[in-house]
Design an enzyme around this catalytic site. Structure first.
Site, mmCIF file in Angstrom:
data_model
loop_
_atom_site.group_PDB
_atom_site.id
_atom_site.type_symbol
_atom_site.label_atom_id
_atom_site.label_comp_id
_atom_site.label_asym_id
_atom_site.label_seq_id
_atom_site.Cartn_x
_atom_site.Cartn_y
_atom_site.Cartn_z
ATOM 1 N N GLU A 245 -0.106 9.487 16.289
ATOM 2 C CA GLU A 245 0.844 10.546 15.942
ATOM 3 C C GLU A 245 0.336 11.865 16.506
ATOM 4 O O GLU A 245 -0.873 12.140 16.447
ATOM 5 C CB GLU A 245 0.959 10.668 14.428
ATOM 6 N N HIS A 269 1.744 -0.061 6.948
ATOM 7 C CA HIS A 269 2.434 -0.265 8.215
ATOM 8 C C HIS A 269 1.633 -1.152 9.188
ATOM 9 O O HIS A 269 2.155 -2.092 9.772
ATOM 10 C CB HIS A 269 2.710 1.069 8.908
HETATM 11 C C1 BG6 Z 1 4.597 7.490 6.677
HETATM 12 C C2 BG6 Z 1 3.337 8.276 6.510
HETATM 13 O O1 BG6 Z 1 4.576 6.336 5.889
HETATM 14 O O2 BG6 Z 1 4.739 7.109 8.034
HETATM 15 C C3 BG6 Z 1 3.319 9.494 7.423
HETATM 16 O O3 BG6 Z 1 3.219 8.707 5.165
HETATM 17 C C4 BG6 Z 1 3.574 9.067 8.847
HETATM 18 O O4 BG6 Z 1 2.075 10.186 7.330
HETATM 19 C C5 BG6 Z 1 4.821 8.203 8.929
HETATM 20 O O5 BG6 Z 1 3.731 10.238 9.628
HETATM 21 C C6 BG6 Z 1 4.988 7.625 10.325
HETATM 22 O O6 BG6 Z 1 6.226 6.998 10.400
HETATM 23 P P1 BG6 Z 1 6.989 6.893 11.784
HETATM 24 O O7 BG6 Z 1 8.200 6.074 11.473
HETATM 25 O O8 BG6 Z 1 7.281 8.288 12.208
HETATM 26 O O9 BG6 Z 1 6.038 6.218 12.714
#
Ligand code: BG6
Length: 524
Positions: A245, A269
């Site tokens: 990220e 995730h």
């Molecule tokens: C969330 C986390 O579950 O997922 C966040 O709490 C993170 O910190 C986010 O930024 C990332 O999700 P995506 O769908 O943007 O990859």
């Protein structure tokens, strides 16, 4: 002409004999929060826009703070306009949806508030014929999950299905993340939930499972003949799962301090991505069949003794740096963060799956904030091809190095799949160069994919639990993560939070971490 074969899951419990979703009321706890505005209600609008909501459908927002109902509706409609994937929105669809949005104020621990909610729901049942079909969405801070669940039970808002009954349950509950803070708290939460709800009624959400590319992992593996024979220790050298990220903690320092990358991203995730990529083929698409296979693979992950945690994991923390030419603060300077915090914003972890298929194949997982770009992918790196035939070339001037094949499943944002292979460079010399064969979703399917929440809400309304996490699944994932967290806690010197400059690929020590095994992180 493109031909697609469509397989619908016959086990969606909420779909009636005509194939239409049952009427339903969605009650959102924490309705004034960000998730409701930014994700849930826009996703519901998108479903309405596509005609995929039940004909009788209502939303009841429940929150502690007082709100005028009309103002609540108007605010949500503004968010729909900002966030919907359909632009401009269809005013008549939005107006119809807005006319069925209600607001109920109350404390989460106040039985009277639940009685008032029950009367409201009974009235909606009378007006719309929603007949006790209710979906409770708990989108509050996690400390409220147990009390809301208990109050729903105590105030007669939940009917458990009879043991052995195959009838679809009338009520279901969706529980947001984080699901617990440790193995112990996850167990406690499971115990509270299962006192009130039957497991069939509990939908633990992980929005990664709603992503199209994540759902495609099973299709890629099991709807094609060419990959599965190679999907094992005989051919695969290692697997890398990366979720990078570029954002920092974005004002969520208070929450993040108690979570860190391990709890925030890896426990849920990334463990789900690992389970889908490593599991055995299920015998059917039946939800329990798929979840059983995921549990089997999570159980096969080699347990990590706390005193060995530092050797198979590494944590880092972003320091100040520059992102797209902009100076950004370090984690320790973020609001809500302790100045001596050891909370990890980066984690790398090496896991082994002790089963026949994966014996000896390491799975490297890494995730971090303030990395150079936003990207998520799973890379299956195959073993190097035998060098015998082209060995001579590698010693010549026009050197040839055979790169191993890599199959990359790009989860986001540039969704697709690519295969790296070796090809001859045209010309009289025998030069070999790695090339990429690429499939991209946008180019092939055009339309923007539905948001993950759209799919998950659709499934929840239709009673399909396949893309939700079962209680034992979350506990197995926690047991791995817990051991590492415990190891870090016991030996903070052995597991420092190595600083890395914002905008770089994590601490230099993370490169060393994988290099020790003779491997490199992919530059995605
Ligand atoms: C969330 C986390 O579950 O997922 C966040 O709490 C993170 O910190 C986010 O930024 C990332 O999700 P995506 O769908 O943007 O990859």
């Amino acid at each position: 002409m493109n031909q697609s074969s469509s397989i619908t899951n016959p086990l969606r419990e909420g779909i009636n004999a005509r194939g239409a979703p049952e009427p339903c009321v969605l009650v959102i706890f924490g309705a004034t929060g960000d998730l409701t505005k930014r994700k849930l209600v826009p996703a519901l609008y998108n479903l309405a826009h596509e005609g995929q909501l039940p004909a009788s459908f209502a939303i009841v927002g429940f929150a502690r703070s007082e709100r005028d109902e009309a103002a609540f509706r108007a605010e949500l409609c503004d968010w729909v306009k900002k966030k919907s994937r359909f632009s401009p929105v269809n005013d008549s669809v939005l107006d119809a949806m807005a006319s069925r949005i209600f607001f109920q104020q109350g404390r989460y621990d106040d039985p009277q508030a639940y009685q008032a909610l029950a009367s409201r729901l009974n009235q909606i049942d009378k007006d719309l014929g929603t007949a006790w079909h209710r979906l409770f969405y708990i989108a509050t801070p996690p400390s409220e999950f147990p009390v809301i669940s208990e109050q729903l039970g105590a105030n007669g808002l939940v009917t458990r299905p009879q043991p052995g009954s195959t009838e679809p349950p009338l009520q279901r509950v969706i529980v947001e993340k984080p699901f617990g803070h440790s193995l112990e708290t996850a167990r406690e939460l499971n115990a509270v939930l299962t006192r009130v709800f039957d497991e069939r009624q509990i939908l633990r959400i992980d929005h990664y499972l709603g992503k199209e590319t994540v759902q495609n992992i099973m299709v890629l593996r099991f709807a094609n003949e060419i990959f599965e024979p190679l999907w094992n220790a005989k051919y695969v050298d290692h697997v890398q799962i990366t979720v990078a990220e570029s954002l920092g903690v974005e004002g969520r320092g208070g929450y993040y301090e108690g979570a860190g990358a391990m709890r925030d991203m890896l426990q849920n995730h990334m463990m789900q991505l690992l389970a889908l990529v490593a599991m055995e083929p299920p015998t059917s698409l039946e939800p329990e069949g798929i979840r059983d296979e995921k549990v089997k693979v999570l159980r096969a992950i080699r347990p990590i003794a706390s005193d060995r945690a530092c050797g198979c994991s590494l944590r880092g923390q972003y320091a100040r740096g520059s992102m797209m030419g902009q100076e950004v603060p370090g984690y320790l300077d973020e609001k809500g963060v302790a100045r001596d915090s050891l909370t990890e914003t980066y984690v790398a972890l090496k896991l082994h799956i002790d089963n026949w298929r994966w014996a000896g194949v390491p799975f490297y997982l890494r995730t971090g904030k303030r990395l150079p770009k936003q990207t998520a992918e799973i890379a299956i790196q195959f073993k190097a091809p035998p060098a015998v035939l082209f060995a001579a070339q590698s010693n010549r001037r026009a050197a040839t190095t055979l790169q191993p094949n890599v199959l990359v499943l790009r989860i986001q944002p540039d969704e697709g799949i690519s295969i790296r292979m070796n090809a001859k460079v045209p010309g009289t010399a025998l030069n070999i160069q790695p090339v990429k064969m690429d499939f991209d979703y946008g180019g092939t399917f055009g339309a923007r994919s539905p948001d993950a929440y759209e799919r998950l809400l659709f499934d929840a309304i239709n009673g399909d639990s396949t893309l939700f996490i079962r209680g034992d699944e979350t506990e197995h994932a926690w047991s791995i993560v817990d051991a590492v967290l415990q190891g870090w806690k016991n030996d903070p010197q052995g597991a420092p939070a190595y600083p890395y400059e914002s905008g770089t690929w994590g601490p230099p020590e993370a490169d060393e971490f994988i290099r020790r095994d003779g491997r490199e992180w992919r530059r995605t």
